[in-house]
Design an enzyme around this catalytic site. Sequence first.
Site, short mmCIF file in Angstrom:
data_model
loop_
_atom_site.label_atom_id
_atom_site.label_comp_id
_atom_site.label_asym_id
_atom_site.label_seq_id
_atom_site.Cartn_x
_atom_site.Cartn_y
_atom_site.Cartn_z
N ASP A 179 0.73 -0.70 0.16
CA ASP A 179 -0.41 -0.19 -0.39
C ASP A 179 0.29 1.23 -0.05
O ASP A 179 2.03 1.33 0.04
CB ASP A 179 -0.94 -0.48 1.36
CG ASP A 179 0.00 -0.57 2.31
OD1 ASP A 179 0.86 0.09 3.05
OD2 ASP A 179 -1.00 -1.31 3.63
N ASP B 205 10.13 3.81 12.36
CA ASP B 205 10.81 3.02 13.43
C ASP B 205 11.98 2.19 12.79
O ASP B 205 13.55 2.77 13.76
CB ASP B 205 9.82 1.57 13.25
CG ASP B 205 9.20 1.41 11.58
OD1 ASP B 205 9.40 2.14 11.35
OD2 ASP B 205 8.14 0.06 12.28
N ASP C 147 1.54 4.95 1.58
CA ASP C 147 1.47 5.69 2.67
C ASP C 147 1.91 6.93 2.53
O ASP C 147 3.25 6.96 2.25
CB ASP C 147 2.03 5.62 4.40
CG ASP C 147 1.93 3.68 5.13
OD1 ASP C 147 0.62 3.98 4.81
OD2 ASP C 147 2.19 3.07 4.59
P1 ATP Z 1 4.45 -3.09 5.18
O1 ATP Z 1 2.94 -1.69 4.55
O2 ATP Z 1 5.23 -2.84 3.18
O3 ATP Z 1 3.56 -4.11 6.17
P2 ATP Z 1 5.13 -0.51 5.89
O4 ATP Z 1 6.87 0.25 6.51
O5 ATP Z 1 4.82 0.17 4.97
O6 ATP Z 1 5.09 -2.12 5.03
P3 ATP Z 1 3.51 0.20 8.08
O7 ATP Z 1 2.67 -0.52 9.02
O8 ATP Z 1 2.19 0.01 6.16
O9 ATP Z 1 4.80 -0.39 7.21
O10 ATP Z 1 3.50 1.34 8.60
C1 ATP Z 1 3.85 2.36 7.77
C2 ATP Z 1 4.97 3.82 7.54
O11 ATP Z 1 4.86 4.13 8.94
C3 ATP Z 1 6.18 2.74 8.76
O12 ATP Z 1 7.00 2.63 7.24
C4 ATP Z 1 6.80 3.23 9.36
O13 ATP Z 1 7.49 4.28 8.64
C5 ATP Z 1 5.95 4.14 10.09
N1 ATP Z 1 5.49 3.06 11.92
C6 ATP Z 1 4.66 2.50 11.58
N2 ATP Z 1 4.57 1.84 12.23
C7 ATP Z 1 5.24 1.85 13.44
C8 ATP Z 1 6.05 1.72 14.47
N3 ATP Z 1 5.25 1.02 15.31
N4 ATP Z 1 6.72 2.60 15.65
C9 ATP Z 1 7.34 4.05 14.48
N5 ATP Z 1 7.11 3.66 13.20
C10 ATP Z 1 6.27 3.20 12.84
MG MG Z 2 2.81 0.15 4.38
#
Ligand code: ATP
Ligand code: MG
Length: 444
Positions: A62, A146, A64
Amino acid sequence: MSTQEPSAISPAIIPRADHNISRAHISENALKVLYRLKNAGYEPYLVGGGVRDLLLGREPKDFDIATNARPEELQALFRNCRLIGRRFRLAHVHFGSEIVEVATFRATQEPAHDEDEGADITHDGSGRILRDNVYGTLEQDAFRRDFTVNALYYDVRDFSLRDYVGGLDDLRAGLLRLIGDAGTRYREDPVRMLRAVRFAVKLGFRIHADTEAPIKHLAPLLADIPPARLFEEILKLFLAGFGLQAFEMLRHYRLFDQLFPRTETALTTEEQGFPHTFIAKALASTDARVLEYKPVTPAFLFAALLWEPVRQQAAGLQAQGVHPSEALRRAADEIVSEQITRVALPRRFATPMIEIYQMQPRFAQREGKRPLRLLSHPRFRAAYDFLVLRAEAGEVERELADWWTQLQVADAEAQRTLLSTASHAPQAGHRRRRRRRSEAVRPA
Ligand code: ATP
Ligand code: MG
């Protein structure tokens, strides 16, 4: 947080010519949102997994978006927009089934699904962030993320990348590194330990030594996380095509014990390795289904993960004289009630999961009309798949699983033959492994 003062840091800016992110790989809807933000004079950044995955040449799950527009401003800008989250509001911009998530820059990370409300950042005794409604600058937004590879920003105004935290170097090195002091960041939000495992396995990255070091010691902090949030994380760990590797790594870091304590006990006390073989086979077959775009369900996953504790519990009840099917039902209820204090399991999955269990002893009843009745049970397919796994792991006779395989494909004539031979088949539904201590499910 980093020991460095974020406002003193200027990002590395990587111009379009020096990276491989192309608009052609960003979803049309995400681009629409980015351009509308830009045209309204806001800062329009793609961030997080979308940027990371595009840089790696992978297809993002997705997209963001991060911006300096406030939630109310976003709502004014997008008609198809819903604000979600009570404490820290995020905008979900809806385009049919696609949702583009837009977050206002903020100074700290709010753990998702946390229900507390408040105006400032507060920590509980263990350092966990409970409240943080603080909007921030782009730099602060970068430092509250993170992992370094998750904190890269793609600016749709000039197609450059911004990197405050050395994320690009880490990405090239295949390294997963928490931003700032790892112990502090895990205490703020223990779910980051699970995210470390998930990204390491999904991306094939190494976890940096400093990021890895505190995990075993801090794993018990997961006990403070709301069960509903852990359920969501477990689905992302186990139903995304790399569940077997995730399972092994979670065990390695002693995180699995926090999520499925009874299963971990069974895994460590069963000397012949059957539960491990069984779970590994279940996860491998789930991974294969995901890769073939076949449906997978949390009911089957949880059935597999909890089977051994349920079997052991049922064996204990049987030893006290409880009838086998009643023992199984009670054992399943007890284990599920205990399990959901850690990890939520919504009713709509718990019910079919227990049905999968309850159908297992019925596979051993091959006489009369029972088999054909079982065949038409709405949960037959899942229960049969479960039986096949048990056979593959050596818990029941291969012959029993094969018989049911044949019965399904047989025409009426062949079914009659199978049903008549079944009455002469050896009563061998259950295979005795040497020195097994628990035999929860016995054929009648
Ligand atoms: P995917 O969507 O492929 O699972 P993602 O990295 O996009 O991976 P998401 O959960 O969609 O993960 O979160 C989007 C972004 O928000 C992350 O890339 C990170 O920058 C931030 N983020 C999400 N969860 C946390 C957390 N628990 N602590 C700090 N930052 C976070
Ligand atoms: Mg994501």
